[in-house]
Design a protein around this motif. Sequence first.
Motif, PDB file in Angstrom:
ATOM      1  N   ARG A 170       7.242 -37.534 -46.529  1.00 58.52           N
ATOM      2  CA  ARG A 170       7.030 -37.475 -45.083  1.00 58.52           C
ATOM      3  C   ARG A 170       7.880 -36.371 -44.454  1.00 58.52           C
ATOM      4  O   ARG A 170       7.401 -35.629 -43.605  1.00 58.52           O
ATOM      5  CB  ARG A 170       7.350 -38.838 -44.470  1.00 58.52           C
ATOM      6  CG  ARG A 170       6.525 -39.157 -43.240  1.00 58.52           C
ATOM      7  CD  ARG A 170       6.730 -40.582 -42.762  1.00 58.52           C
ATOM      8  NE  ARG A 170       6.099 -41.567 -43.621  1.00 58.52           N
ATOM      9  CZ  ARG A 170       6.744 -42.574 -44.215  1.00 58.52           C
ATOM     10  NH1 ARG A 170       8.051 -42.739 -44.051  1.00 58.52           N
ATOM     11  NH2 ARG A 170       6.077 -43.435 -44.968  1.00 58.52           N
ATOM     12  N   HIS A 171       9.122 -36.250 -44.905  1.00 56.76           N
ATOM     13  CA  HIS A 171      10.017 -35.226 -44.361  1.00 56.76           C
ATOM     14  C   HIS A 171       9.600 -33.820 -44.747  1.00 56.76           C
ATOM     15  O   HIS A 171      10.098 -32.859 -44.187  1.00 56.76           O
ATOM     16  CB  HIS A 171      11.458 -35.474 -44.833  1.00 56.76           C
ATOM     17  CG  HIS A 171      12.097 -36.615 -44.107  1.00 56.76           C
ATOM     18  ND1 HIS A 171      13.274 -37.197 -44.501  1.00 56.76           N
ATOM     19  CD2 HIS A 171      11.698 -37.297 -43.010  1.00 56.76           C
ATOM     20  CE1 HIS A 171      13.572 -38.185 -43.672  1.00 56.76           C
ATOM     21  NE2 HIS A 171      12.623 -38.271 -42.769  1.00 56.76           N
ATOM     22  N   ASN A 172       8.711 -33.734 -45.734  1.00 58.71           N
ATOM     23  CA  ASN A 172       8.315 -32.405 -46.200  1.00 58.71           C
ATOM     24  C   ASN A 172       6.853 -32.081 -45.904  1.00 58.71           C
ATOM     25  O   ASN A 172       6.238 -31.268 -46.586  1.00 58.71           O
ATOM     26  CB  ASN A 172       8.616 -32.269 -47.690  1.00 58.71           C
ATOM     27  CG  ASN A 172      10.103 -32.080 -47.937  1.00 58.71           C
ATOM     28  OD1 ASN A 172      10.612 -30.967 -47.833  1.00 58.71           O
ATOM     29  ND2 ASN A 172      10.812 -33.174 -48.190  1.00 58.71           N
ATOM     30  N   GLY A 173       6.324 -32.732 -44.900  1.00 53.88           N
ATOM     31  CA  GLY A 173       4.993 -32.350 -44.423  1.00 53.88           C
ATOM     32  C   GLY A 173       3.829 -32.961 -45.180  1.00 53.88           C
ATOM     33  O   GLY A 173       2.735 -32.406 -45.166  1.00 53.88           O
ATOM     34  N   PHE A 174       4.052 -34.104 -45.832  1.00 55.64           N
ATOM     35  CA  PHE A 174       2.941 -34.794 -46.493  1.00 55.64           C
ATOM     36  C   PHE A 174       2.671 -36.112 -45.791  1.00 55.64           C
ATOM     37  O   PHE A 174       3.493 -36.595 -45.009  1.00 55.64           O
ATOM     38  CB  PHE A 174       3.279 -35.063 -47.966  1.00 55.64           C
ATOM     39  CG  PHE A 174       3.428 -33.822 -48.777  1.00 55.64           C
ATOM     40  CD1 PHE A 174       2.328 -33.214 -49.344  1.00 55.64           C
ATOM     41  CD2 PHE A 174       4.681 -33.239 -48.957  1.00 55.64           C
ATOM     42  CE1 PHE A 174       2.465 -32.055 -50.097  1.00 55.64           C
ATOM     43  CE2 PHE A 174       4.834 -32.071 -49.697  1.00 55.64           C
ATOM     44  CZ  PHE A 174       3.717 -31.484 -50.267  1.00 55.64           C
ATOM     45  N   ARG A 175       1.508 -36.679 -46.086  1.00 55.29           N
ATOM     46  CA  ARG A 175       1.108 -37.966 -45.532  1.00 55.29           C
ATOM     47  C   ARG A 175       1.067 -38.979 -46.668  1.00 55.29           C
ATOM     48  O   ARG A 175       0.064 -39.125 -47.344  1.00 55.29           O
ATOM     49  CB  ARG A 175      -0.320 -37.820 -44.973  1.00 55.29           C
ATOM     50  CG  ARG A 175      -0.511 -38.227 -43.542  1.00 55.29           C
ATOM     51  CD  ARG A 175      -1.925 -37.928 -43.019  1.00 55.29           C
ATOM     52  NE  ARG A 175      -2.722 -37.005 -43.794  1.00 55.29           N
ATOM     53  CZ  ARG A 175      -3.762 -37.349 -44.536  1.00 55.29           C
ATOM     54  NH1 ARG A 175      -4.143 -38.601 -44.627  1.00 55.29           N
ATOM     55  NH2 ARG A 175      -4.462 -36.435 -45.186  1.00 55.29           N
ATOM     56  N   PRO A 176       2.187 -39.696 -46.932  1.00 51.93           N
ATOM     57  CA  PRO A 176       2.174 -40.629 -48.054  1.00 51.93           C
ATOM     58  C   PRO A 176       1.530 -41.973 -47.702  1.00 51.93           C
ATOM     59  O   PRO A 176       1.643 -42.432 -46.562  1.00 51.93           O
ATOM     60  CB  PRO A 176       3.668 -40.823 -48.360  1.00 51.93           C
ATOM     61  CG  PRO A 176       4.369 -40.524 -47.082  1.00 51.93           C
ATOM     62  CD  PRO A 176       3.502 -39.613 -46.271  1.00 51.93           C
ATOM     63  N   VAL A 177       0.858 -42.555 -48.684  1.00 50.46           N
ATOM     64  CA  VAL A 177       0.323 -43.911 -48.557  1.00 50.46           C
ATOM     65  C   VAL A 177       0.776 -44.653 -49.810  1.00 50.46           C
ATOM     66  O   VAL A 177       0.678 -44.114 -50.912  1.00 50.46           O
ATOM     67  CB  VAL A 177      -1.230 -43.898 -48.504  1.00 50.46           C
ATOM     68  CG1 VAL A 177      -1.790 -45.305 -48.546  1.00 50.46           C
ATOM     69  CG2 VAL A 177      -1.711 -43.171 -47.251  1.00 50.46           C
ATOM     70  N   TRP A 178       1.268 -45.880 -49.640  1.00 48.91           N
ATOM     71  CA  TRP A 178       1.808 -46.601 -50.789  1.00 48.91           C
ATOM     72  C   TRP A 178       0.873 -47.728 -51.201  1.00 48.91           C
ATOM     73  O   TRP A 178       0.444 -48.534 -50.366  1.00 48.91           O
ATOM     74  CB  TRP A 178       3.207 -47.149 -50.452  1.00 48.91           C
ATOM     75  CG  TRP A 178       3.784 -48.027 -51.535  1.00 48.91           C
ATOM     76  CD1 TRP A 178       3.668 -47.846 -52.871  1.00 48.91           C
ATOM     77  CD2 TRP A 178       4.555 -49.215 -51.347  1.00 48.91           C
ATOM     78  NE1 TRP A 178       4.334 -48.843 -53.551  1.00 48.91           N
ATOM     79  CE2 TRP A 178       4.893 -49.700 -52.638  1.00 48.91           C
ATOM     80  CE3 TRP A 178       5.013 -49.907 -50.229  1.00 48.91           C
ATOM     81  CZ2 TRP A 178       5.641 -50.858 -52.828  1.00 48.91           C
ATOM     82  CZ3 TRP A 178       5.763 -51.053 -50.425  1.00 48.91           C
ATOM     83  CH2 TRP A 178       6.075 -51.523 -51.720  1.00 48.91           C
ATOM     84  N   ALA A 179       0.594 -47.804 -52.502  1.00 51.53           N
ATOM     85  CA  ALA A 179      -0.127 -48.945 -53.074  1.00 51.53           C
ATOM     86  C   ALA A 179       0.755 -49.519 -54.170  1.00 51.53           C
ATOM     87  O   ALA A 179       1.224 -48.781 -55.032  1.00 51.53           O
ATOM     88  CB  ALA A 179      -1.458 -48.490 -53.651  1.00 51.53           C
ATOM     89  N   MET A 180       1.001 -50.835 -54.139  1.00 54.30           N
ATOM     90  CA  MET A 180       1.941 -51.404 -55.114  1.00 54.30           C
ATOM     91  C   MET A 180       1.278 -51.913 -56.390  1.00 54.30           C
ATOM     92  O   MET A 180       1.958 -52.243 -57.355  1.00 54.30           O
ATOM     93  CB  MET A 180       2.813 -52.492 -54.491  1.00 54.30           C
ATOM     94  CG  MET A 180       2.081 -53.742 -54.081  1.00 54.30           C
ATOM     95  SD  MET A 180       3.213 -54.901 -53.296  1.00 54.30           S
ATOM     96  CE  MET A 180       4.443 -55.074 -54.592  1.00 54.30           C
ATOM     97  N   ASP A 181      -0.040 -51.947 -56.412  1.00 55.27           N
ATOM     98  CA  ASP A 181      -0.714 -52.332 -57.660  1.00 55.27           C
ATOM     99  C   ASP A 181      -2.068 -51.637 -57.756  1.00 55.27           C
ATOM    100  O   ASP A 181      -2.493 -50.942 -56.830  1.00 55.27           O
ATOM    101  CB  ASP A 181      -0.880 -53.856 -57.745  1.00 55.27           C
ATOM    102  CG  ASP A 181      -1.585 -54.408 -56.527  1.00 55.27           C
ATOM    103  OD1 ASP A 181      -2.575 -53.798 -56.076  1.00 55.27           O
ATOM    104  OD2 ASP A 181      -1.140 -55.451 -56.002  1.00 55.27           O
ATOM    105  N   SER A 182      -2.735 -51.842 -58.883  1.00 51.94           N
ATOM    106  CA  SER A 182      -3.970 -51.096 -59.135  1.00 51.94           C
ATOM    107  C   SER A 182      -5.088 -51.472 -58.168  1.00 51.94           C
ATOM    108  O   SER A 182      -5.847 -50.607 -57.727  1.00 51.94           O
ATOM    109  CB  SER A 182      -4.415 -51.314 -60.576  1.00 51.94           C
ATOM    110  OG  SER A 182      -4.561 -52.697 -60.836  1.00 51.94           O
ATOM    111  N   ALA A 183      -5.163 -52.746 -57.797  1.00 51.87           N
ATOM    112  CA  ALA A 183      -6.233 -53.172 -56.889  1.00 51.87           C
ATOM    113  C   ALA A 183      -6.070 -52.524 -55.512  1.00 51.87           C
ATOM    114  O   ALA A 183      -7.041 -52.019 -54.929  1.00 51.87           O
ATOM    115  CB  ALA A 183      -6.245 -54.698 -56.760  1.00 51.87           C
ATOM    116  N   THR A 184      -4.822 -52.510 -55.013  1.00 54.92           N
ATOM    117  CA  THR A 184      -4.561 -51.877 -53.715  1.00 54.92           C
ATOM    118  C   THR A 184      -4.850 -50.377 -53.792  1.00 54.92           C
ATOM    119  O   THR A 184      -5.423 -49.789 -52.875  1.00 54.92           O
ATOM    120  CB  THR A 184      -3.088 -52.091 -53.294  1.00 54.92           C
ATOM    121  OG1 THR A 184      -2.746 -53.453 -53.525  1.00 54.92           O
ATOM    122  CG2 THR A 184      -2.875 -51.752 -51.835  1.00 54.92           C
ATOM    123  N   ALA A 185      -4.451 -49.777 -54.895  1.00 58.46           N
ATOM    124  CA  ALA A 185      -4.680 -48.342 -55.078  1.00 58.46           C
ATOM    125  C   ALA A 185      -6.175 -48.032 -55.026  1.00 58.46           C
ATOM    126  O   ALA A 185      -6.609 -47.072 -54.389  1.00 58.46           O
ATOM    127  CB  ALA A 185      -4.088 -47.890 -56.405  1.00 58.46           C
TER     128      ALA A 185
END
Length: 240
Positions: A25-40
Amino acid sequence: MRQLPGVLIVEDEPAIAELIAVNLRHNGFRPVWAMDSATAQCELDAVLPDVILLDWMLPGESGLSLAKRWRASPRTKGVPIIMLTARGDEIDRVAGLDAGADDYIAKPFSTKELLARVRAVLRRRAPEQVGGLVTIGGLSLDASTYRVTFVEQLLKLGPTEFKLLNYFMTHAERVHSRSQLLDKVWGDHVFIEERTVDVHVKRLRESLGPIAGQMIETVRGAGYRLTGKVVTALPAKSDA
Ligand code: CA
């Protein structure tokens, strides 16, 4: 306007995911977090990221198996994957790359190194977006100046038509399905109907005019293709 590059982080350890997300985020990206394969998988079905950071050891389906699956899927096969692994040895590295990962990074890693790897895979993918001057059958497109000409006549194109033509010209003579075009030109096709592609192709043909417009072929049952072959007789330049 270009959106910030999206990064899907697939990682079951919240502390690591958080560290990566904050740095991205601090370096100009838009991160999205998924904690397991189904969420991903749900995240991928909703929005295609520009890069996937994929942990090897996940509860349930492993990162390796996910990488194989995403590489095999037409929707996700073009998205670069960087595997995150605590196992740094050679055999795993090869297994990760064989599964279709573009790169891997061994834990523990420095965030500096991680950012460098992310930027590197984006750069490798960049040529089709950066472009330059492309000329096919009298039609020229300059991505750096946003100029399109046909036999030296300047043409006016809307922004979507320009992006569409840029994609067609940098991937000429190949058939592209509507869904591929939505992915490549619009970026994310979930909320856009495939018919939208037809509308913009029609507008693009109109903007190109009766001769150059024929270069965009409809391939029945498949999609569209730009070809330089149909323009056999270019209009003669006046001698005046
Ligand atoms: Ca893990």
